[in-house]
Design a protein around this motif. Sequence first.
Motif, PDB file in Angstrom:
ATOM      1  N   LEU A  26       0.824  -1.212   0.000  1.00  0.00           N
ATOM      2  CA  LEU A  26       0.000   0.000   0.000  1.00  0.00           C
ATOM      3  C   LEU A  26       0.856   1.259   0.000  1.00  0.00           C
ATOM      4  O   LEU A  26       0.322   2.359   0.076  1.00  0.00           O
ATOM      5  CB  LEU A  26      -0.918   0.011   1.226  1.00  0.00           C
ATOM      6  CG  LEU A  26      -2.034  -1.035   1.256  1.00  0.00           C
ATOM      7  CD1 LEU A  26      -2.812  -0.947   2.560  1.00  0.00           C
ATOM      8  CD2 LEU A  26      -2.975  -0.876   0.061  1.00  0.00           C
ATOM      9  N   MET A  54      -4.335  -7.982  -0.856  1.00  0.00           N
ATOM     10  CA  MET A  54      -3.967  -6.996  -1.874  1.00  0.00           C
ATOM     11  C   MET A  54      -4.487  -7.384  -3.256  1.00  0.00           C
ATOM     12  O   MET A  54      -4.723  -6.536  -4.108  1.00  0.00           O
ATOM     13  CB  MET A  54      -2.454  -6.802  -1.925  1.00  0.00           C
ATOM     14  CG  MET A  54      -1.868  -6.240  -0.650  1.00  0.00           C
ATOM     15  SD  MET A  54      -2.678  -4.719  -0.088  1.00  0.00           S
ATOM     16  CE  MET A  54      -2.454  -4.840   1.687  1.00  0.00           C
ATOM     17  N   LEU A  59      -9.339  -3.286  -1.379  1.00  0.00           N
ATOM     18  CA  LEU A  59      -8.072  -2.592  -1.583  1.00  0.00           C
ATOM     19  C   LEU A  59      -7.503  -2.866  -2.967  1.00  0.00           C
ATOM     20  O   LEU A  59      -6.852  -1.998  -3.563  1.00  0.00           O
ATOM     21  CB  LEU A  59      -7.054  -3.013  -0.509  1.00  0.00           C
ATOM     22  CG  LEU A  59      -7.379  -2.616   0.928  1.00  0.00           C
ATOM     23  CD1 LEU A  59      -6.285  -3.106   1.863  1.00  0.00           C
ATOM     24  CD2 LEU A  59      -7.549  -1.111   1.052  1.00  0.00           C
ATOM     25  N   SER A  60      -7.731  -4.071  -3.481  1.00  0.00           N
ATOM     26  CA  SER A  60      -7.173  -4.422  -4.793  1.00  0.00           C
ATOM     27  C   SER A  60      -7.773  -3.542  -5.889  1.00  0.00           C
ATOM     28  O   SER A  60      -7.085  -3.188  -6.855  1.00  0.00           O
ATOM     29  CB  SER A  60      -7.408  -5.900  -5.098  1.00  0.00           C
ATOM     30  OG  SER A  60      -8.785  -6.197  -5.182  1.00  0.00           O
ATOM     31  N   SER A  62      -8.724  -0.374  -5.622  1.00  0.00           N
ATOM     32  CA  SER A  62      -8.036   0.922  -5.567  1.00  0.00           C
ATOM     33  C   SER A  62      -6.617   0.817  -6.100  1.00  0.00           C
ATOM     34  O   SER A  62      -6.140   1.714  -6.805  1.00  0.00           O
ATOM     35  CB  SER A  62      -8.021   1.447  -4.132  1.00  0.00           C
ATOM     36  OG  SER A  62      -9.331   1.702  -3.670  1.00  0.00           O
ATOM     37  N   ARG A  63      -5.924  -0.264  -5.789  1.00  0.00           N
ATOM     38  CA  ARG A  63      -4.549  -0.430  -6.280  1.00  0.00           C
ATOM     39  C   ARG A  63      -4.528  -0.538  -7.797  1.00  0.00           C
ATOM     40  O   ARG A  63      -3.609  -0.043  -8.451  1.00  0.00           O
ATOM     41  CB  ARG A  63      -3.913  -1.662  -5.648  1.00  0.00           C
ATOM     42  CG  ARG A  63      -3.637  -1.521  -4.159  1.00  0.00           C
ATOM     43  CD  ARG A  63      -2.921  -2.744  -3.622  1.00  0.00           C
ATOM     44  NE  ARG A  63      -1.539  -2.788  -4.072  1.00  0.00           N
ATOM     45  CZ  ARG A  63      -0.944  -3.863  -4.565  1.00  0.00           C
ATOM     46  NH1 ARG A  63      -1.628  -4.991  -4.720  1.00  0.00           N
ATOM     47  NH2 ARG A  63       0.319  -3.827  -4.923  1.00  0.00           N
ATOM     48  N   PHE A 220      -9.426  -9.337   5.302  1.00  0.00           N
ATOM     49  CA  PHE A 220      -9.286  -7.880   5.169  1.00  0.00           C
ATOM     50  C   PHE A 220      -9.263  -7.218   6.544  1.00  0.00           C
ATOM     51  O   PHE A 220      -8.408  -6.359   6.826  1.00  0.00           O
ATOM     52  CB  PHE A 220     -10.439  -7.339   4.326  1.00  0.00           C
ATOM     53  CG  PHE A 220     -10.522  -5.843   4.298  1.00  0.00           C
ATOM     54  CD1 PHE A 220      -9.542  -5.086   3.673  1.00  0.00           C
ATOM     55  CD2 PHE A 220     -11.586  -5.187   4.911  1.00  0.00           C
ATOM     56  CE1 PHE A 220      -9.624  -3.693   3.649  1.00  0.00           C
ATOM     57  CE2 PHE A 220     -11.676  -3.805   4.883  1.00  0.00           C
ATOM     58  CZ  PHE A 220     -10.688  -3.058   4.258  1.00  0.00           C
ATOM     59  N   CYS A 224      -6.367  -4.963   8.674  1.00  0.00           N
ATOM     60  CA  CYS A 224      -6.656  -3.680   9.327  1.00  0.00           C
ATOM     61  C   CYS A 224      -6.241  -3.725  10.800  1.00  0.00           C
ATOM     62  O   CYS A 224      -5.633  -2.766  11.315  1.00  0.00           O
ATOM     63  CB  CYS A 224      -8.139  -3.355   9.209  1.00  0.00           C
ATOM     64  SG  CYS A 224      -8.713  -3.066   7.520  1.00  0.00           S
ATOM     65  N   HIS A 280      -3.340   7.092   3.168  1.00  0.00           N
ATOM     66  CA  HIS A 280      -3.885   6.176   4.167  1.00  0.00           C
ATOM     67  C   HIS A 280      -3.688   6.802   5.550  1.00  0.00           C
ATOM     68  O   HIS A 280      -2.666   7.459   5.799  1.00  0.00           O
ATOM     69  CB  HIS A 280      -3.170   4.818   4.121  1.00  0.00           C
ATOM     70  CG  HIS A 280      -3.031   4.250   2.755  1.00  0.00           C
ATOM     71  ND1 HIS A 280      -4.082   4.152   1.879  1.00  0.00           N
ATOM     72  CD2 HIS A 280      -1.941   3.737   2.110  1.00  0.00           C
ATOM     73  CE1 HIS A 280      -3.668   3.603   0.754  1.00  0.00           C
ATOM     74  NE2 HIS A 280      -2.381   3.345   0.863  1.00  0.00           N
ATOM     75  N   PHE A 297      -8.453   4.203   4.009  1.00  0.00           N
ATOM     76  CA  PHE A 297      -7.604   3.877   2.861  1.00  0.00           C
ATOM     77  C   PHE A 297      -7.999   4.756   1.672  1.00  0.00           C
ATOM     78  O   PHE A 297      -9.182   4.853   1.342  1.00  0.00           O
ATOM     79  CB  PHE A 297      -7.749   2.408   2.474  1.00  0.00           C
ATOM     80  CG  PHE A 297      -7.290   1.439   3.520  1.00  0.00           C
ATOM     81  CD1 PHE A 297      -5.937   1.288   3.813  1.00  0.00           C
ATOM     82  CD2 PHE A 297      -8.210   0.668   4.221  1.00  0.00           C
ATOM     83  CE1 PHE A 297      -5.509   0.394   4.787  1.00  0.00           C
ATOM     84  CE2 PHE A 297      -7.792  -0.237   5.178  1.00  0.00           C
ATOM     85  CZ  PHE A 297      -6.434  -0.374   5.468  1.00  0.00           C
ATOM     86  N   TYR A 298      -7.039   5.361   1.047  1.00  0.00           N
ATOM     87  CA  TYR A 298      -7.221   6.129  -0.193  1.00  0.00           C
ATOM     88  C   TYR A 298      -8.183   7.309  -0.035  1.00  0.00           C
ATOM     89  O   TYR A 298      -8.702   7.814  -1.018  1.00  0.00           O
ATOM     90  CB  TYR A 298      -7.698   5.219  -1.325  1.00  0.00           C
ATOM     91  CG  TYR A 298      -6.692   4.184  -1.736  1.00  0.00           C
ATOM     92  CD1 TYR A 298      -5.649   4.502  -2.596  1.00  0.00           C
ATOM     93  CD2 TYR A 298      -6.786   2.867  -1.259  1.00  0.00           C
ATOM     94  CE1 TYR A 298      -4.716   3.546  -2.972  1.00  0.00           C
ATOM     95  CE2 TYR A 298      -5.847   1.920  -1.635  1.00  0.00           C
ATOM     96  CZ  TYR A 298      -4.818   2.265  -2.492  1.00  0.00           C
ATOM     97  OH  TYR A 298      -3.887   1.317  -2.865  1.00  0.00           O
ATOM     98  N   THR A 301     -12.271   4.610   1.892  1.00  0.00           N
ATOM     99  CA  THR A 301     -12.738   3.446   2.644  1.00  0.00           C
ATOM    100  C   THR A 301     -12.413   3.597   4.123  1.00  0.00           C
ATOM    101  O   THR A 301     -11.244   3.728   4.505  1.00  0.00           O
ATOM    102  CB  THR A 301     -12.086   2.152   2.110  1.00  0.00           C
ATOM    103  OG1 THR A 301     -12.328   2.045   0.707  1.00  0.00           O
ATOM    104  CG2 THR A 301     -12.642   0.930   2.823  1.00  0.00           C
TER     105      THR A 301
END
Length: 360
Positions: A26, A54, A59-60, A62-63, A220, A224, A280, A297-298, A301
Amino acid sequence: MNKCIYLKTDENLTFDGEEHVFPAALGGIQKLPKGYVSDYVNGKLFSPLELNVMRESILSISRIFIGPGKRGKLNEKSQTKSKIGIYKDSNNEKNISLGYIKKGQPHQIPQLVVRYEEKPNCNLINVNTSFMEFLQELKNNKHLKKINLYDKSLGNNEFIIGYLEHKVYMLTKDKNIEFDYIEEIISKVVNEFNQGNYTSDIENIQPSLNLKMEFNIENFYRICAKIALNYLALKRGQEYVLNKRFDKLRNFILGEKVKINCNIIENDFDMRIEFPSESHKIFINENNGYMYAMINFYGTTNIYIELCKISQQDYSVRKIGNELDRFIGYICDWKSRVEYDLLEYIDMYNNHHERLNRKI
């Protein structure tokens, strides 16, 4: 001191590596000191867990669209791409192919589309080599890993074979079609080609990519929770997080069937300051007898996690110098490759705006 904050021991363990606070995938930079997390936990337990999350979680997504790439790298070559999915032509849904998304852009993989009736009707998509070379490559690599995909809109005598990074992707109508049957049709295609009854071309479509994602929400949440415990260890030290009050959280992170209050929430963090774009963040606070973490995240989220129960004595405001220690936080600005303690960032933010106000 060598003592794993997850196993609460150093017996028969090595401590050569260092654990990131935010995962490197991340864009995390800061690591815990050596001696905090054992190589067994970091490598054997956490590495496959992080890889799963990931690749297959919210999260995947967004990545794939934003970044970063492998191990947090920002260069184009390292950018993350989605799993192979099914393209459907936005102008004609009967036109189907295989592809992936990388940095928000769709890409079609090299593939052979076959619609076989009395004679084969075939198209090559994104293939630079000749038709025969492409088929020969598939025939010579039967040992390669084959990944099956299915789409009910395909006809009974219709299939797609794609090839990328030493993997063969087979898209068929249902699970009843065996690869031997596909090889039989390929042989007929080759015969037709040798007799001059077939010429290949390149098919161009206007793609809309249909990606289906299933993921383990508990994995997930474990990631966290790991970020939260790692940050507490960074901020308050090894001995602090070894306290038994964190044993339930610790066991949850290690994969034991323990009930932890974790939720994805809609409420945004109203800090009345502007954080770095798509960064993040983690904030930890105490309220109503619980210590809890809020992770973002980002910039989109939001995750709530209860870390432990706290006694009235623990709840009393603690002081480290002049700093109130009850509300703490950390920011990972992965795009700029820099991380901040919350108070450090607030001071920097306020000083910056004071200078701007003076200029005005």
